[in-house]
Design a protein around this motif. Structure first.
Motif, PDB file in Angstrom:
ATOM      1  N   VAL A 185       0.439   1.286 -11.164  1.00 35.12           N
ATOM      2  CA  VAL A 185       1.390   2.352 -12.686  1.00 35.12           C
ATOM      3  C   VAL A 185       3.124   2.436 -12.054  1.00 35.12           C
ATOM      4  O   VAL A 185       3.684   2.842 -12.839  1.00 35.12           O
ATOM      5  N   THR A 186       2.724   3.267 -11.022  1.00 34.82           N
ATOM      6  CA  THR A 186       4.554   4.033 -10.421  1.00 34.82           C
ATOM      7  C   THR A 186       5.443   2.607 -10.469  1.00 34.82           C
ATOM      8  O   THR A 186       6.368   3.339 -10.424  1.00 34.82           O
ATOM      9  N   CYS A 187       5.245   1.813  -9.757  1.00 37.04           N
ATOM     10  CA  CYS A 187       6.018   0.889  -9.579  1.00 37.04           C
ATOM     11  C   CYS A 187       6.393   0.263 -11.099  1.00 37.04           C
ATOM     12  O   CYS A 187       7.718   0.078 -10.960  1.00 37.04           O
ATOM     13  N   ILE A 188       5.906   0.063 -11.850  1.00 35.83           N
ATOM     14  CA  ILE A 188       6.294   0.215 -13.617  1.00 35.83           C
ATOM     15  C   ILE A 188       7.090   1.341 -13.713  1.00 35.83           C
ATOM     16  O   ILE A 188       8.237   1.538 -14.359  1.00 35.83           O
ATOM     17  N   GLN A 189       7.074   2.378 -13.700  1.00 30.38           N
ATOM     18  CA  GLN A 189       7.502   3.263 -14.401  1.00 30.38           C
ATOM     19  C   GLN A 189       8.743   3.631 -13.115  1.00 30.38           C
ATOM     20  O   GLN A 189       9.643   4.091 -13.159  1.00 30.38           O
ATOM     21  N   ASP A 190       8.214   3.966 -12.302  1.00 30.94           N
ATOM     22  CA  ASP A 190       9.796   4.380 -11.177  1.00 30.94           C
ATOM     23  C   ASP A 190      10.053   2.590 -10.107  1.00 30.94           C
ATOM     24  O   ASP A 190      10.775   3.062  -9.308  1.00 30.94           O
ATOM     25  N   GLY A 191       9.909   1.829 -11.204  1.00 31.41           N
ATOM     26  CA  GLY A 191      10.169   0.534  -9.906  1.00 31.41           C
ATOM     27  C   GLY A 191      12.362   0.472  -9.867  1.00 31.41           C
ATOM     28  O   GLY A 191      12.481  -0.043  -9.032  1.00 31.41           O
ATOM     29  N   GLY A 192      12.436   0.820 -10.463  1.00 28.37           N
ATOM     30  CA  GLY A 192      13.999   1.701 -10.279  1.00 28.37           C
ATOM     31  C   GLY A 192      14.767   2.325  -9.631  1.00 28.37           C
ATOM     32  O   GLY A 192      15.074   1.993  -9.530  1.00 28.37           O
ATOM     33  N   ASN A 193      13.861   2.765  -8.953  1.00 25.85           N
ATOM     34  CA  ASN A 193      13.845   3.783  -7.587  1.00 25.85           C
ATOM     35  C   ASN A 193      14.012   3.492  -6.288  1.00 25.85           C
ATOM     36  O   ASN A 193      13.993   4.087  -5.066  1.00 25.85           O
TER      37      ASN A 193
ATOM     38  N   LEU B 146      -2.184  11.028  -3.527  1.00 26.50           N
ATOM     39  CA  LEU B 146      -2.278  12.205  -4.233  1.00 26.50           C
ATOM     40  C   LEU B 146      -1.587  12.065  -5.355  1.00 26.50           C
ATOM     41  O   LEU B 146      -1.098  13.392  -6.383  1.00 26.50           O
ATOM     42  N   ILE B 147      -0.273  12.629  -4.546  1.00 26.84           N
ATOM     43  CA  ILE B 147       1.416  13.136  -5.198  1.00 26.84           C
ATOM     44  C   ILE B 147       1.417  12.226  -5.880  1.00 26.84           C
ATOM     45  O   ILE B 147       2.252  11.742  -7.744  1.00 26.84           O
ATOM     46  N   LEU B 148       1.454  10.971  -5.988  1.00 24.60           N
ATOM     47  CA  LEU B 148       1.866   9.532  -6.844  1.00 24.60           C
ATOM     48  C   LEU B 148       0.308   9.838  -8.098  1.00 24.60           C
ATOM     49  O   LEU B 148       0.678   9.494  -9.207  1.00 24.60           O
TER      50      LEU B 148
ATOM     51  N   THR C  98       6.740  19.929   0.915  1.00 20.79           N
ATOM     52  CA  THR C  98       6.150  18.869   1.222  1.00 20.79           C
ATOM     53  C   THR C  98       6.152  17.751   0.484  1.00 20.79           C
ATOM     54  O   THR C  98       6.233  17.704  -0.892  1.00 20.79           O
ATOM     55  N   PHE C  99       6.448  16.324   0.914  1.00 23.50           N
ATOM     56  CA  PHE C  99       7.057  15.308  -0.013  1.00 23.50           C
ATOM     57  C   PHE C  99       6.230  13.894   0.125  1.00 23.50           C
ATOM     58  O   PHE C  99       5.040  13.669   0.989  1.00 23.50           O
ATOM     59  N   VAL C 100       6.374  12.975  -0.776  1.00 16.10           N
ATOM     60  CA  VAL C 100       5.200  11.430  -0.106  1.00 16.10           C
ATOM     61  C   VAL C 100       5.297  11.297   1.222  1.00 16.10           C
ATOM     62  O   VAL C 100       4.609  10.794   2.252  1.00 16.10           O
ATOM     63  N   TRP C 101       6.717  11.215   2.052  1.00 20.58           N
ATOM     64  CA  TRP C 101       6.856  11.099   3.255  1.00 20.58           C
ATOM     65  C   TRP C 101       6.569  11.537   4.259  1.00 20.58           C
ATOM     66  O   TRP C 101       6.248  11.106   5.272  1.00 20.58           O
ATOM     67  N   ASN C 102       5.735  12.815   3.714  1.00 17.28           N
ATOM     68  CA  ASN C 102       5.943  14.138   4.903  1.00 17.28           C
ATOM     69  C   ASN C 102       3.979  14.320   4.220  1.00 17.28           C
ATOM     70  O   ASN C 102       3.626  15.195   5.456  1.00 17.28           O
ATOM     71  N   ALA C 103       3.947  14.073   2.951  1.00 18.90           N
ATOM     72  CA  ALA C 103       2.577  14.649   3.148  1.00 18.90           C
ATOM     73  C   ALA C 103       0.892  14.112   3.703  1.00 18.90           C
ATOM     74  O   ALA C 103       1.281  12.888   4.024  1.00 18.90           O
ATOM     75  N   ASP C 104      -0.052  15.145   3.749  1.00 16.95           N
ATOM     76  CA  ASP C 104      -1.104  14.103   4.079  1.00 16.95           C
ATOM     77  C   ASP C 104      -1.547  13.271   3.457  1.00 16.95           C
ATOM     78  O   ASP C 104      -2.547  12.844   4.481  1.00 16.95           O
TER      79      ASP C 104
END
Length: 382
Positions: free
Chosen positions: A166-174, A280-282, A270-276
Motif C-alpha cells: 500500500v505504501t509503495c502504491i501511495q508513495d512510489g513516486g518518492n 508503525l509510522i508507515l 523522530t522520523f522513519v530513518w531513526n525511529a525505533d
C-alpha cells in the motif's frame, strides 16, 4: 530425508513455511528496525542484500535439514559438530546458546519500544508483559510451539506485505527522492553528523551478516525438522517461507525508502530513518487506527520468537519440567528484562545481531568446506 515416499502434504508445507517465517520475523523484522539497518540503509543495493540473503538462507537450511534427516542428532545443536568438527562445533554450540539468550534481550527491547511508541505506555510495561508471558510459556513446555508460531508468522508477513504494498502504491513516486536522501545522507533532523544505522560497510557484508545471524537461530531447529518431516514437505516449506520473507523485506524496504524522512505524528525529532519502530509510522500513514492493530500483531510476533530464544538456554543447562529448569527460566527472564530495558532497542539490534551475524557467516564457510570435501570423496569412490 526421513520419509521420501508419498505425495506432498500441502497443509504440512504451509505449517512448516509458517514456522520458518515466524522464526525469521522477530522484533527486529516486524518493527522494521532490522530492515532499516540491513536493507534500507543501502538504498537501491537493498535488492542485492535480499538476493544474497535468500541464496545463503536456502543453502544452509537445505543442508541442516539433510543432515538432520540422515544423522538423527540426539540434540539439535549437534549439527554444529557435524559441519565444523569437534572443537569449533562445540564452541558454536555454546556460542549459539549465548546468542539466542542475547537475542531474547532484543525481543524485550522491541516489546518495550512497540507499546511505548504506539500507546504511550512506559517502556517497562511492554518489557514486563513480554517477560511474564514468555517465562510462563517456557515453564509450561514447548510441545505445540511449532504449530502455534506457524499460525502467527504468516499473519505478520501478510500484514508487512500489505503495509509495504500500500505504501509503495501511495508513495512510489518518492522512491527516487528517498534514494537521494540515503545517497547524500540528507536525513531530516540529523544533528552532529548523526546518520542512519547500518549493519556493515557495504551490501555484501550486510547480506552475509543477516544470513549469518539468522543461521544461528535455524541450525538446531531445521536439523530437528529434517528428521521428523518428509523431504519434499520440508523443502517446499523452506522455499515458501523464504520467498514470503524476501517479498516482505523488499516491499517494506522500498516503502521505508519512499518515506525515509517522514516524521512520527506529533514529533519533530523522530522520523522513519531513526525511529525505533519505523513500520508503525508507515502503518499510521495508511490509516491511524491500523497502527494500533499492527502494534498488537508486532507484539505477538515478538512473543512467538522470544519463547524459543528463552527456552534454548534454559533447556541447554537444565532438563525441561524440573525445578532447576523453572528456576533457571525465571532467573534468565529477569536478567533479560533488566538488560533489555537498560540498552536502547536500536543499539541492541545493531550490536548483537551484527556481531553474531559475522560468526554465522563463518559457519557458512565451514559448511561449504564440508560440502566440497564430501563431493570430492564421492568422486574418488566413483
Amino acid at each position: 530425508m526421513g520419509k521420501e515416499s508419498g505425495a506432498v502434504n500441502w497443509k504440512r508445507v504451509l505449517i512448516l513455511a509458517g514456522a520458518v517465517i515466524a522464526f525469521t520475523i522477530g522484533s527486529g523484522f516486524a518493527t522494521g528496525q532490522e530492515i532499516i539497518q540491513y536493507f534500507t540503509a543501502y538504498g537501491w543495493q537493498s535488492i542485492l542484500v535480499i538476493l544474497g540473503f535468500a541464496v545463503a538462507f536456502l543453502y544452509y537450511n537445505f543442508n541442516f535439514a539433510k543432515a538432520g534427516a540422515e544423522q538423527h542428532f540426539e540434540h539439535g545443536n549437534d549439527v554444529y559438530k557435524y559441519f565444523c568438527g569437534k572443537y569449533v562445533g562445540t564452541f558454536c554450540d555454546y556460542y549459539s546458546t549465548v546468542f539466542c539468550y542475547m537475542s531474547f534481550w532484543v525481543m524485550i527491547g522491541g516489546a518495550a519500544s512497540t507499546l511505548h511508541q504506539e500507546y504511550g505506555l512506559p517502556t517497562w510495561a511492554g518489557a514486563v508483559i513480554l517477560t511474564i508471558l514468555t517465562a510462563i510459556t517456557v515453564i509450561g513446555g514447548l510441545n505445540s510451539l511449532v504449530d502455534a508460531i506457524g499460525v502467527v508468522g504468516p499473519i505478520i508477513v501478510v500484514l508487512c506485505i500489505f503495509i509495504g504494498l500500500v505504501t509503495c502504491i501511495q508513495d512510489g513516486g518518492n522512491v527516487a527522492a528517498g534514494l537521494d536522501v540515503i545517497k547524500n545522507s540528507a536525513y531530516a533532523g540529523a544533528e552532529g553528523g548523526e546518520t542512519i544505522k547500518n549493519a556493515g560497510a557495504n551490501w555484501f557484508i550486510s547480506a552475509a551478516s543477516y544470513a549469518g545471524f539468522v543461521l544461528l537461530w535455524f541450525a538446531s531447529f531445521t536439523a530437528a525438522l529434517g528428521s521428523k518431516n518428509k523431504k519434499k514437505d520440508l523443502n517446499y516449506g523452506i522455499i515458501g517461507g523464504t520467498v514470503a520473507v524476501c517479498v516482505a523485506i523488499g516491499l517494506i524496504s522500498f516503502a521505508q525508502i519512499a518515506n525515509i524522512n517522514t516524521p512520527l505524528s506529533g514529533s519533530d525529532s523522530t522520523f522513519v530513518w531513526n525511529a525505533d519502530i519505523p513500520n508503525l509510522i508507515l502503518a499510521m500513514k495508511i490509516w491511524k487506527p491500523f497502527s494500533a492493530i499492527f502494534a498488537i500483531v508486532v507484539f505477538a510476533g515478538i512473543y512467538t520468537t522470544a519463547v524459543p530464544l528463552l527456552y534454548n538456554p534454559a533447556s541447554r543447562f537444565a532438563k525441561e519440567g524440573t525445578s532447576k529448569f523453572r528456576i533457571l527460566t525465571v532467573i534468565l527472564a529477569v536478567v533479560g528484562l533488566i538488560v533489555g530495558l537498560f540498552l536502547p532497542f536500536r543499539t541492541l539490534v545493531n550490536v548483537i545481531y551484527v556481531i553474531n551475524g559475522y560468526v554465522g557467516a563463518i559457519l557458512i564457510l565451514f559448511m561449504l568446506k564440508k560440502n566440497i570435501t564430501d563431493l570430492l570423496k564421492k568422486k574418488k569412490k566413483a
